[in-house]
Design a protein around this motif. Sequence first.
Motif, PDB file in Angstrom:
ATOM      1  N   SER A   2      43.772  49.901  44.459  1.00  0.00           N
ATOM      2  CA  SER A   2      42.555  49.141  44.168  1.00  0.00           C
ATOM      3  C   SER A   2      42.867  47.674  43.958  1.00  0.00           C
ATOM      4  CB  SER A   2      41.883  49.703  42.900  1.00  0.00           C
ATOM      5  OG  SER A   2      41.439  51.024  43.114  1.00  0.00           O
ATOM      6  N   LYS A   3      41.886  46.822  44.295  1.00  0.00           N
ATOM      7  CA  LYS A   3      42.041  45.388  44.096  1.00  0.00           C
ATOM      8  C   LYS A   3      41.089  44.920  42.994  1.00  0.00           C
ATOM      9  CE  LYS A   3      43.728  44.069  48.654  1.00  0.00           C
ATOM     10  NZ  LYS A   3      43.585  43.133  49.795  1.00  0.00           N
ATOM     11  N   TYR A   4      41.547  43.907  42.247  1.00  0.00           N
ATOM     12  CA  TYR A   4      40.819  43.447  41.077  1.00  0.00           C
ATOM     13  C   TYR A   4      40.659  41.929  41.095  1.00  0.00           C
ATOM     14  CZ  TYR A   4      42.102  48.066  39.241  1.00  0.00           C
ATOM     15  OH  TYR A   4      42.283  49.413  39.068  1.00  0.00           O
ATOM     16  N   PHE A   5      39.596  41.478  40.441  1.00  0.00           N
ATOM     17  CA  PHE A   5      39.448  40.070  40.108  1.00  0.00           C
ATOM     18  C   PHE A   5      38.898  39.991  38.692  1.00  0.00           C
ATOM     19  CE2 PHE A   5      35.287  41.185  41.805  1.00  0.00           C
ATOM     20  CZ  PHE A   5      34.404  40.539  40.943  1.00  0.00           C
ATOM     21  N   GLY A  57      32.848  21.237  49.308  1.00  0.00           N
ATOM     22  CA  GLY A  57      33.294  22.198  50.299  1.00  0.00           C
ATOM     23  C   GLY A  57      32.785  23.580  49.977  1.00  0.00           C
ATOM     24  N   PHE A  58      33.395  24.582  50.594  1.00  0.00           N
ATOM     25  CA  PHE A  58      32.977  25.964  50.393  1.00  0.00           C
ATOM     26  C   PHE A  58      34.200  26.874  50.462  1.00  0.00           C
ATOM     27  CE2 PHE A  58      32.748  24.989  54.888  1.00  0.00           C
ATOM     28  CZ  PHE A  58      33.243  26.110  55.531  1.00  0.00           C
ATOM     29  N   PHE A  59      34.008  28.125  50.034  1.00  0.00           N
ATOM     30  CA  PHE A  59      35.076  29.118  50.012  1.00  0.00           C
ATOM     31  C   PHE A  59      34.721  30.266  50.952  1.00  0.00           C
ATOM     32  CE2 PHE A  59      35.008  27.013  45.893  1.00  0.00           C
ATOM     33  CZ  PHE A  59      36.335  26.641  45.735  1.00  0.00           C
ATOM     34  N   VAL A  60      35.752  30.852  51.558  1.00  0.00           N
ATOM     35  CA  VAL A  60      35.556  31.962  52.489  1.00  0.00           C
ATOM     36  C   VAL A  60      36.504  33.096  52.109  1.00  0.00           C
ATOM     37  CG1 VAL A  60      35.632  32.698  54.906  1.00  0.00           C
ATOM     38  CG2 VAL A  60      34.904  30.374  54.337  1.00  0.00           C
ATOM     39  N   SER A  61      35.995  34.332  52.184  1.00  0.00           N
ATOM     40  CA  SER A  61      36.813  35.503  51.855  1.00  0.00           C
ATOM     41  C   SER A  61      36.394  36.691  52.709  1.00  0.00           C
ATOM     42  CB  SER A  61      36.661  35.860  50.372  1.00  0.00           C
ATOM     43  OG  SER A  61      37.378  37.029  50.045  1.00  0.00           O
ATOM     44  N   GLU A  62      37.338  37.560  52.951  1.00  0.00           N
ATOM     45  CA  GLU A  62      37.036  38.816  53.633  1.00  0.00           C
ATOM     46  C   GLU A  62      37.021  39.995  52.666  1.00  0.00           C
ATOM     47  OE1 GLU A  62      39.785  39.323  56.825  1.00  0.00           O
ATOM     48  OE2 GLU A  62      39.016  37.623  57.988  1.00  0.00           O
ATOM     49  N   LEU A  64      36.567  39.466  48.872  1.00  0.00           N
ATOM     50  CA  LEU A  64      36.030  39.050  47.578  1.00  0.00           C
ATOM     51  C   LEU A  64      37.116  38.799  46.533  1.00  0.00           C
ATOM     52  CD1 LEU A  64      32.966  41.484  47.370  1.00  0.00           C
ATOM     53  CD2 LEU A  64      32.910  39.048  47.914  1.00  0.00           C
ATOM     54  N   ILE A  65      38.362  38.867  46.941  1.00  0.00           N
ATOM     55  CA  ILE A  65      39.491  38.619  46.041  1.00  0.00           C
ATOM     56  C   ILE A  65      40.168  37.300  46.385  1.00  0.00           C
ATOM     57  CG2 ILE A  65      41.730  39.461  45.227  1.00  0.00           C
ATOM     58  CD1 ILE A  65      39.527  41.269  44.327  1.00  0.00           C
ATOM     59  N   MET A 347      28.429  44.678  32.242  1.00  0.00           N
ATOM     60  CA  MET A 347      28.714  45.354  30.980  1.00  0.00           C
ATOM     61  C   MET A 347      30.059  44.904  30.394  1.00  0.00           C
ATOM     62  SD  MET A 347      28.498  49.429  30.203  1.00  0.00           S
ATOM     63  CE  MET A 347      26.966  49.524  31.117  1.00  0.00           C
ATOM     64  N   TYR A 348      31.073  44.842  31.213  1.00  0.00           N
ATOM     65  CA  TYR A 348      32.369  44.264  30.833  1.00  0.00           C
ATOM     66  C   TYR A 348      32.678  43.186  31.885  1.00  0.00           C
ATOM     67  CZ  TYR A 348      32.724  48.139  27.584  1.00  0.00           C
ATOM     68  OH  TYR A 348      32.489  49.024  26.549  1.00  0.00           O
ATOM     69  N   GLY A 349      31.745  42.245  31.969  1.00  0.00           N
ATOM     70  CA  GLY A 349      31.684  41.356  33.120  1.00  0.00           C
ATOM     71  C   GLY A 349      32.730  40.276  33.192  1.00  0.00           C
ATOM     72  N   ASP A 350      33.525  40.068  32.128  1.00  0.00           N
ATOM     73  CA  ASP A 350      34.635  39.123  32.223  1.00  0.00           C
ATOM     74  C   ASP A 350      35.968  39.822  31.964  1.00  0.00           C
ATOM     75  OD1 ASP A 350      34.705  39.340  29.393  1.00  0.00           O
ATOM     76  OD2 ASP A 350      33.430  37.574  29.172  1.00  0.00           O
ATOM     77  N   TRP A 351      36.015  41.128  32.175  1.00  0.00           N
ATOM     78  CA  TRP A 351      37.245  41.901  32.196  1.00  0.00           C
ATOM     79  C   TRP A 351      37.609  42.157  33.660  1.00  0.00           C
ATOM     80  CZ3 TRP A 351      37.567  46.185  27.889  1.00  0.00           C
ATOM     81  CH2 TRP A 351      37.278  45.613  26.643  1.00  0.00           C
ATOM     82  N   PRO A 352      38.833  42.606  33.946  1.00  0.00           N
ATOM     83  CA  PRO A 352      39.193  42.893  35.342  1.00  0.00           C
ATOM     84  C   PRO A 352      38.218  43.864  35.995  1.00  0.00           C
ATOM     85  CG  PRO A 352      41.150  42.883  33.979  1.00  0.00           C
ATOM     86  CD  PRO A 352      39.983  42.769  33.030  1.00  0.00           C
ATOM     87  N   ILE A 353      37.727  43.490  37.164  1.00  0.00           N
ATOM     88  CA  ILE A 353      36.733  44.271  37.896  1.00  0.00           C
ATOM     89  C   ILE A 353      37.390  44.900  39.119  1.00  0.00           C
ATOM     90  CG2 ILE A 353      34.606  44.128  39.267  1.00  0.00           C
ATOM     91  CD1 ILE A 353      33.695  41.896  37.352  1.00  0.00           C
ATOM     92  N   ASN A 354      37.280  46.206  39.230  1.00  0.00           N
ATOM     93  CA  ASN A 354      37.788  46.955  40.372  1.00  0.00           C
ATOM     94  C   ASN A 354      36.759  46.854  41.497  1.00  0.00           C
ATOM     95  OD1 ASN A 354      38.550  48.905  42.255  1.00  0.00           O
ATOM     96  ND2 ASN A 354      39.231  50.370  40.715  1.00  0.00           N
ATOM     97  N   VAL A 355      37.125  46.203  42.580  1.00  0.00           N
ATOM     98  CA  VAL A 355      36.186  45.972  43.682  1.00  0.00           C
ATOM     99  C   VAL A 355      35.650  47.284  44.241  1.00  0.00           C
ATOM    100  CG1 VAL A 355      36.006  45.061  46.028  1.00  0.00           C
ATOM    101  CG2 VAL A 355      37.188  43.745  44.292  1.00  0.00           C
ATOM    102  N   ASP A 356      36.458  48.337  44.231  1.00  0.00           N
ATOM    103  CA  ASP A 356      36.083  49.588  44.878  1.00  0.00           C
ATOM    104  C   ASP A 356      35.329  50.554  43.974  1.00  0.00           C
ATOM    105  OD1 ASP A 356      37.430  48.821  47.274  1.00  0.00           O
ATOM    106  OD2 ASP A 356      39.329  49.349  46.326  1.00  0.00           O
ATOM    107  N   ALA A 357      35.324  50.323  42.666  1.00  0.00           N
ATOM    108  CA  ALA A 357      34.666  51.241  41.737  1.00  0.00           C
ATOM    109  C   ALA A 357      33.151  51.055  41.791  1.00  0.00           C
ATOM    110  CB  ALA A 357      35.181  51.011  40.324  1.00  0.00           C
ATOM    111  N   PRO A 358      32.386  52.087  41.450  1.00  0.00           N
ATOM    112  CA  PRO A 358      30.921  51.941  41.444  1.00  0.00           C
ATOM    113  C   PRO A 358      30.469  51.058  40.293  1.00  0.00           C
ATOM    114  CG  PRO A 358      31.559  54.088  40.576  1.00  0.00           C
ATOM    115  CD  PRO A 358      32.815  53.463  41.097  1.00  0.00           C
ATOM    116  N   ALA A 359      29.256  50.552  40.385  1.00  0.00           N
ATOM    117  CA  ALA A 359      28.679  49.753  39.308  1.00  0.00           C
ATOM    118  C   ALA A 359      28.587  50.580  38.041  1.00  0.00           C
ATOM    119  CB  ALA A 359      27.300  49.243  39.714  1.00  0.00           C
TER     120      ALA A 359
END
Length: 608
Positions: A2-5, A57-62, A64-65, A347-359
């Motif tokens: 899993s990837k996190y931000f 400028g702007f940012f680009v990602s494929e 979200l990490i 809910m824990y919106g400034d903790w590490p977020i797993n991109v693949d986990a459900p909301a």
Amino acid sequence: MSKYFCNPMNLPYKYNYQKPNMPGLGDAKLAIYREAADPIMEFFKGKYYLFPSMTAGFFVSENLIDWEYHRLDKPIPIFDYAPDVRAIGDYLYFCASKRSGICNFYRSKDPINEPFEEIKGSFAFWDPNLFCDDDGRIYLYWGCSNITPIWGVELDSKTMKPIGEKQVMFNMDNKNRGYERSGMDHVSGKTPEGIAAATEAIFADLMKMPEENRHNEGLITEDDVRRLARGFAGDDPYIEGAYMTKHNGKYYLQYACPATQVNVYNDGVLVSDNPLGPFKYAANNPFSYKPGGFANGAGHGSTVAGSDGKYWHTASISISVNNDMERRLGLWKAGFDKDNDLYCDQMYGDWPINVDAPAFADPDFMLLSYKKNVKVSSGTCKENLTNECIRDWWIADTSNNEWAQVDLGEVMNVRMIQLNFADQDIIDEIPADADRLIAHEIRYIDEKPRATKWILEGSIDGINYEILCDKSKSDIDLANDFIDLKEFKSFRYIKLTVLEVPFNQKIKVSGIRIFGKGNGNVPQPASGVKYDYNNETEMDMMVSWDNDSALGHNILWGYAEDKLYHSYMVFGKNCQNIAALVKGQSVYARVDSFNEVGITKGQVVKVR
């Protein structure tokens, strides 16, 4: 794997120089601070494009990490606030805010490699949002004021000129909607007498402006000036940041309120069967709301789905210490439930977020650093490194080779660390040939290479250290750097050595946030929970519980038992007033307890 931000988003935020240039709007002191806000994200040709204000400028990602920065060149107006982008056909369309002149449109088939072509506009607007319906018809929504509404109009798809007259989409409703009320935690602090006196003082200052300057700001008559003065002096909310999302044949018109500099900056939503209304407030409001925790604010953003159909919501996070406009960006999971309610998981919106986990899934890693003991090489306010507040910081005595060490108290399983750097009292001057007048202020975006250099280490005994991340040769300035160790490592001590920061200022760090798994058991459920609903305002609810040994608590609420989409994270206290309720609406709530090991969910109670 899993990837996190982790929010605030880990981006190279640009330094902005800002100096008021209009009577009545503050002193003329130059403020220098990092800023990015009002983010618009669009999924275009397989990539996410993120356009924030004041970034040049702007940012680009494929994924979200990992985000790549791209500079914007002329004719794009980089000093115009609240940029908007929307994919229409083969093009990505761009527009931005300007009250003092006509706003143009721009488009490009490949913004990374090709320039934008200009399409002449025909009127001025602020906080715009383009929307292309399924039938190809294009609409524009805009508005940013505490005295005017959110507007909407259809545009000709070829000329981008209005078809018909603009229409009112909706006005503020802060007498019935708690979340629209101004102030920190929706408490204004202003009195009617104070507002009246301030209005007269600001009116007098504004009338000293040259008539030509006033007219350029749209202030033609004295009534115009007085109305603006009352807006600056009063406590009515700003209704701004419109954004349209279509889902299952319904039109979801989102908007921000009450003000960007407060912890309760949020996004509400209205729904209609037609793109120009009439609109009705959705049952779930505000749908984006993050008043507690380390980084506050979740207003003025966008809601977009990627190729997998999963929705994401971007919005502004407030710091607002050096200047009201000192802000960061946040990104959260969003979506629509079985009843087509739009929601956002913060809910824990400034903790590490797993991109693949459900909301609304529980976080994979817990916070280990709150209130832990800190040693520093020098300076003041070292306790701010672990107090979970982005608005204050440790200040070292010098600008280089300073260190801070967090003691977790015992060996724990560490997985992720977020380093949050701050600014204060930066001394510099706007280059003489770079001054830029934007409405009521002079602006300059610093595009010089800046770097934040540091070394991060971990230790079991405080004597022998292992290097976890070495950015001593970095050429990038990342104010909210996020380090994923990819595996658990056993440490008691985490040490940050800062070698260099921008502008040779004294080193300042607002948080060394450590995540992983602690030792022991999850906390006991919160006991003695009380919900004191305010029947007079019908928009406030004081939530309290007995003191316990939990690290912190999350207060959840919603209008239905299975829709507890709102949350307020608190540390170090056993009560919190929830002031974002909607008058006359049912309220369900619960209080969850958490510690370094996990979360214990409370019992759902019908409050009203």
